[in-house]
Design a protein around this motif. Structure first.
Motif, PDB file in Angstrom:
ATOM      1  N   ASP A  11       0.835  -1.196   0.000  1.00 21.03           N
ATOM      2  CA  ASP A  11       0.000   0.000   0.000  1.00 21.03           C
ATOM      3  C   ASP A  11       0.873   1.252   0.000  1.00 21.03           C
ATOM      4  OD1 ASP A  11      -2.463  -1.505   0.127  1.00 21.03           O
ATOM      5  OD2 ASP A  11      -1.967  -1.920   2.219  1.00 21.03           O
ATOM      6  N   GLN A  12       0.261   2.402   0.197  1.00 19.89           N
ATOM      7  CA  GLN A  12       1.004   3.662   0.191  1.00 19.89           C
ATOM      8  C   GLN A  12       1.681   3.949   1.531  1.00 19.89           C
ATOM      9  OE1 GLN A  12       1.620   5.520  -2.605  1.00 19.89           O
ATOM     10  NE2 GLN A  12       0.672   3.711  -3.520  1.00 19.89           N
ATOM     11  N   SER A  13       1.285   3.232   2.591  1.00 21.71           N
ATOM     12  CA  SER A  13       1.924   3.417   3.892  1.00 21.71           C
ATOM     13  C   SER A  13       1.902   2.096   4.654  1.00 21.71           C
ATOM     14  CB  SER A  13       1.218   4.510   4.699  1.00 21.71           C
ATOM     15  OG  SER A  13      -0.086   4.113   5.049  1.00 21.71           O
ATOM     16  N   ILE A  14       2.728   2.029   5.704  1.00 19.27           N
ATOM     17  CA  ILE A  14       2.820   0.846   6.552  1.00 19.27           C
ATOM     18  C   ILE A  14       3.264   1.307   7.930  1.00 19.27           C
ATOM     19  CG2 ILE A  14       5.216   0.386   5.876  1.00 19.27           C
ATOM     20  CD1 ILE A  14       4.553  -2.639   6.046  1.00 19.27           C
ATOM     21  N   LEU A  16       5.384   1.195  11.383  1.00 25.55           N
ATOM     22  CA  LEU A  16       6.790   0.899  11.652  1.00 25.55           C
ATOM     23  C   LEU A  16       6.986  -0.537  12.133  1.00 25.55           C
ATOM     24  CD1 LEU A  16       9.749   1.689  11.907  1.00 25.55           C
ATOM     25  CD2 LEU A  16       9.205   2.728  14.114  1.00 25.55           C
ATOM     26  N   GLY A  17       6.185  -0.985  13.094  1.00 29.62           N
ATOM     27  CA  GLY A  17       6.329  -2.345  13.620  1.00 29.62           C
ATOM     28  C   GLY A  17       6.167  -3.393  12.535  1.00 29.62           C
ATOM     29  N   GLN A  18       5.197  -3.188  11.655  1.00 23.44           N
ATOM     30  CA  GLN A  18       4.971  -4.121  10.551  1.00 23.44           C
ATOM     31  C   GLN A  18       6.139  -4.088   9.571  1.00 23.44           C
ATOM     32  OE1 GLN A  18       1.279  -2.339   9.295  1.00 23.44           O
ATOM     33  NE2 GLN A  18       0.094  -4.082  10.053  1.00 23.44           N
ATOM     34  N   PHE A  19       6.658  -2.904   9.308  1.00 23.06           N
ATOM     35  CA  PHE A  19       7.749  -2.770   8.356  1.00 23.06           C
ATOM     36  C   PHE A  19       9.013  -3.442   8.859  1.00 23.06           C
ATOM     37  CE2 PHE A  19      11.323  -0.505   6.371  1.00 23.06           C
ATOM     38  CZ  PHE A  19      11.025  -0.762   5.042  1.00 23.06           C
ATOM     39  N   LEU A  20       9.289  -3.342  10.158  1.00 27.03           N
ATOM     40  CA  LEU A  20      10.474  -4.000  10.704  1.00 27.03           C
ATOM     41  C   LEU A  20      10.421  -5.503  10.453  1.00 27.03           C
ATOM     42  CD1 LEU A  20      10.884  -2.120  14.098  1.00 27.03           C
ATOM     43  CD2 LEU A  20      12.345  -1.910  12.083  1.00 27.03           C
ATOM     44  N   LYS A  21       9.231  -6.091  10.594  1.00 29.11           N
ATOM     45  CA  LYS A  21       9.073  -7.524  10.318  1.00 29.11           C
ATOM     46  C   LYS A  21       9.211  -7.799   8.825  1.00 29.11           C
ATOM     47  CE  LYS A  21       5.160  -8.126  12.482  1.00 29.11           C
ATOM     48  NZ  LYS A  21       3.962  -8.750  13.058  1.00 29.11           N
ATOM     49  N   LEU A  22       8.557  -7.006   8.000  1.00 28.38           N
ATOM     50  CA  LEU A  22       8.602  -7.190   6.547  1.00 28.38           C
ATOM     51  C   LEU A  22      10.035  -7.120   6.024  1.00 28.38           C
ATOM     52  CD1 LEU A  22       6.998  -7.440   3.859  1.00 28.38           C
ATOM     53  CD2 LEU A  22       6.975  -4.948   3.799  1.00 28.38           C
ATOM     54  N   ALA A  23      10.825  -6.218   6.581  1.00 28.91           N
ATOM     55  CA  ALA A  23      12.209  -6.026   6.146  1.00 28.91           C
ATOM     56  C   ALA A  23      13.163  -7.040   6.777  1.00 28.91           C
ATOM     57  CB  ALA A  23      12.660  -4.603   6.479  1.00 28.91           C
ATOM     58  N   ASN A  24      12.619  -7.949   7.574  1.00 32.81           N
ATOM     59  CA  ASN A  24      13.423  -8.975   8.250  1.00 32.81           C
ATOM     60  C   ASN A  24      14.468  -8.392   9.199  1.00 32.81           C
ATOM     61  OD1 ASN A  24      12.154 -11.294   7.082  1.00 32.81           O
ATOM     62  ND2 ASN A  24      13.239 -10.832   5.186  1.00 32.81           N
ATOM     63  N   GLU A  48      12.780   6.962  16.681  1.00 32.24           N
ATOM     64  CA  GLU A  48      11.315   6.841  16.651  1.00 32.24           C
ATOM     65  C   GLU A  48      10.871   5.885  17.756  1.00 32.24           C
ATOM     66  OE1 GLU A  48       7.892   7.557  16.462  1.00 32.24           O
ATOM     67  OE2 GLU A  48       8.805   8.487  14.694  1.00 32.24           O
ATOM     68  N   LEU A  49       9.961   6.353  18.615  1.00 30.84           N
ATOM     69  CA  LEU A  49       9.484   5.561  19.752  1.00 30.84           C
ATOM     70  C   LEU A  49       8.053   5.078  19.568  1.00 30.84           C
ATOM     71  CD1 LEU A  49      10.977   7.747  22.617  1.00 30.84           C
ATOM     72  CD2 LEU A  49      11.914   5.632  21.646  1.00 30.84           C
ATOM     73  N   ARG A  50       7.448   5.355  18.414  1.00 35.06           N
ATOM     74  CA  ARG A  50       6.053   4.961  18.160  1.00 35.06           C
ATOM     75  C   ARG A  50       6.009   3.783  17.190  1.00 35.06           C
ATOM     76  NH1 ARG A  50       3.968  10.165  15.596  1.00 35.06           N
ATOM     77  NH2 ARG A  50       6.090  10.047  14.779  1.00 35.06           N
ATOM     78  N   ARG A  51       5.557   2.651  17.684  1.00 36.97           N
ATOM     79  CA  ARG A  51       5.461   1.457  16.844  1.00 36.97           C
ATOM     80  C   ARG A  51       4.465   1.663  15.704  1.00 36.97           C
ATOM     81  NH1 ARG A  51       3.528  -4.260  19.208  1.00 36.97           N
ATOM     82  NH2 ARG A  51       2.303  -2.787  20.372  1.00 36.97           N
ATOM     83  N   GLY A  52       3.447   2.490  15.936  1.00 39.77           N
ATOM     84  CA  GLY A  52       2.418   2.738  14.939  1.00 39.77           C
ATOM     85  C   GLY A  52       2.740   3.848  13.958  1.00 39.77           C
ATOM     86  N   ARG A  53       3.933   4.406  14.022  1.00 43.03           N
ATOM     87  CA  ARG A  53       4.347   5.472  13.091  1.00 43.03           C
ATOM     88  C   ARG A  53       4.091   5.017  11.658  1.00 43.03           C
ATOM     89  NH1 ARG A  53       8.968   9.258  12.059  1.00 43.03           N
ATOM     90  NH2 ARG A  53       8.692   9.701   9.853  1.00 43.03           N
ATOM     91  N   GLN A  54       3.415   5.853  10.893  1.00 41.76           N
ATOM     92  CA  GLN A  54       3.136   5.536   9.493  1.00 41.76           C
ATOM     93  C   GLN A  54       4.362   5.882   8.643  1.00 41.76           C
ATOM     94  OE1 GLN A  54       0.274   4.149   7.973  1.00 41.76           O
ATOM     95  NE2 GLN A  54      -0.288   3.696  10.080  1.00 41.76           N
ATOM     96  N   LEU A  55       4.820   4.902   7.886  1.00 38.85           N
ATOM     97  CA  LEU A  55       5.940   5.102   6.977  1.00 38.85           C
ATOM     98  C   LEU A  55       5.414   5.228   5.556  1.00 38.85           C
ATOM     99  CD1 LEU A  55       8.299   2.326   8.371  1.00 38.85           C
ATOM    100  CD2 LEU A  55       8.310   4.772   8.944  1.00 38.85           C
ATOM    101  N   HIS A  56       6.099   6.027   4.763  1.00 42.03           N
ATOM    102  CA  HIS A  56       5.694   6.269   3.379  1.00 42.03           C
ATOM    103  C   HIS A  56       6.888   6.080   2.455  1.00 42.03           C
ATOM    104  CE1 HIS A  56       1.881   7.869   4.845  1.00 42.03           C
ATOM    105  NE2 HIS A  56       2.599   8.457   5.783  1.00 42.03           N
TER     106      HIS A  56
END
Length: 77
Positions: A11-14, A16-24, A48-56
């Protein structure tokens, strides 16, 4: 800093917590919570201290000396 790997997202954003897993960079959501809370993750060179931070698209995430760039799909609309 050396070459930064691109990690494609669906998608257009993800979050941070999800991205860390996706990026292994981590194995589980619990790991994400811990490394973020400990201030070990940076986004665009800022801690960054927010797990829910939206990345673009184009955001650079770093953990443990490894940097990866968010690569969102291009919208041709």
């Amino acid at each position: 800093m050396g070459a930064v790997d691109q990690v494609p997202i669906r998608d257009q954003s993800i979050r941070l917590g999800q991205f860390l897993k996706l990026a292994n960079l981590i194995d589980t959501g619990a790991d994400a919570k811990l490394v973020i809370a400990d201030g070990l993750v940076t986004v665009n060179d800022d801690v960054e201290l927010r797990r829910g931070r939206q990345l673009h698209d184009g955001d650079v995430v770093e953990l443990g000396g490894i940097s990866v760039r968010v690569a969102a799909p291009r919208s041709d609309a």
